[in-house]
Design an enzyme around this catalytic site. Sequence first.
Site, PDB file in Angstrom:
ATOM      1  N   CYS A 130      34.408 -59.204 -54.447  1.00 27.89           N
ATOM      2  CA  CYS A 130      33.464 -58.947 -53.341  1.00 27.89           C
ATOM      3  C   CYS A 130      33.700 -59.828 -52.111  1.00 27.89           C
ATOM      4  O   CYS A 130      33.708 -59.332 -50.974  1.00 27.89           O
ATOM      5  CB  CYS A 130      32.036 -59.078 -53.844  1.00 27.89           C
ATOM      6  SG  CYS A 130      31.718 -60.601 -54.735  1.00 27.89           S
ATOM      7  N   HIS A 243      26.479 -61.793 -49.429  1.00 25.99           N
ATOM      8  CA  HIS A 243      27.248 -63.025 -49.276  1.00 25.99           C
ATOM      9  C   HIS A 243      27.479 -63.334 -47.797  1.00 25.99           C
ATOM     10  O   HIS A 243      27.534 -62.423 -46.970  1.00 25.99           O
ATOM     11  CB  HIS A 243      28.641 -62.877 -49.912  1.00 25.99           C
ATOM     12  CG  HIS A 243      28.647 -62.782 -51.406  1.00 25.99           C
ATOM     13  ND1 HIS A 243      27.557 -62.984 -52.203  1.00 25.99           N
ATOM     14  CD2 HIS A 243      29.678 -62.505 -52.258  1.00 25.99           C
ATOM     15  CE1 HIS A 243      27.900 -62.845 -53.470  1.00 25.99           C
ATOM     16  NE2 HIS A 243      29.172 -62.551 -53.534  1.00 25.99           N
TER      17      HIS A 243
END
Length: 345
Positions: A130, A243
């Site tokens: 990711c 994130h």
Amino acid sequence: MSKSYRVAILGATGAVGKELLELLEHRNFPIADLKLLASQRSEGRKLAFGGENLPVEPVSDGAFDNVDLVLASAGGSTSIVWAPKAVGAGAVVIDNSSAFRMNPEVPLVIPEVNPEAAENHQGIIAVPNCTTILMAVAVWPLHKVRPVQRIVAATYQSASGAGAKAMEEVKTQTSAILEGKQPVAEVFPYPLAFNLFPHNSPLNDLGYCEEEMKMVNETRKIFGNQQIRITATCVRVPVLRAHSEAINLEFETAFSPDEAREILSQSPGVKLVEDWKANHFPMPIEATGRDEVLVGRIRQDISHPCGLELWLCGDQIRKGAALNAIQIAELLVEKNLLKSLVRSH
Ligand code: A2P
């Protein structure tokens, strides 16, 4: 009539699995039949899809018979066992785990970056890590204009990267602390609520953790360039979802922030978020639930004439995992690449 496909989600009950379900429905993926697979623990559970409650089945031999496409998001050890069986049963597997990413025969694909890599798949296509996806989506458009020589990344990674149970753990720890109780850490090694710690994946001899080396090795594979120098420090922060990353880029010649802004404002999968007067830049709460990687705070690196600084946030579950997988599936459909290797041989 346009073709539709028999799809299975392996890991349907997990954080990424649930997002896959939502995106398949939302993006109208052409589904003829949908099978939900998870571990024995989930037997008897049902999940909503398309106005129905579909049963979750424990994955087993035979589970992939009559399946065209498997979207796997049940961890590396599960994919190692079941992805080859699914391919053997005639399915194409899009795998969210790290199990096959660095296998030279397995394409590692971000549709905005290297869609052509999917064309040579041998049954399995890997979705990158990711943090790597989020960084690559933002850096690739700049790299195409002027090759990047060196990338220095610092990440601020949410609990979602460790799955649904980790997200629950942060909520429970937060409540416990607010009630004056001791937080309990089970999924993470330490309490994450009101805390942060370097990413807890295994460390190598050089002191880099696995997550950091994924950013190094996967980015090089995706960009098709082993020469780019990359270093990263990955940190887990008490954010539920999405994130953030501080990225320093070094080019051979100067790259003006305005030029970078102009390029990124037109790049697929990127949304420029910069309001210098209001000091408003990408934030995880604004990236949550969004498809695009939010990029901003683009500025000249004052320590290097050819350096550029940028800040980004992206939904780890969505573009960092589920959405990237579905975009690969859509690419396979569009290019007629969603066909069984077993049957066609
Ligand atoms: P289960 O809910 O039955 O444990 P997350 O990343 O959010 O933790 O989710 C992991 C997903 O992978 C879940 O759907 C989980 O199912 C599934 N899973 C974990 N281990 C296995 C296994 N050995 N076989 C099949 N599915 C698994």
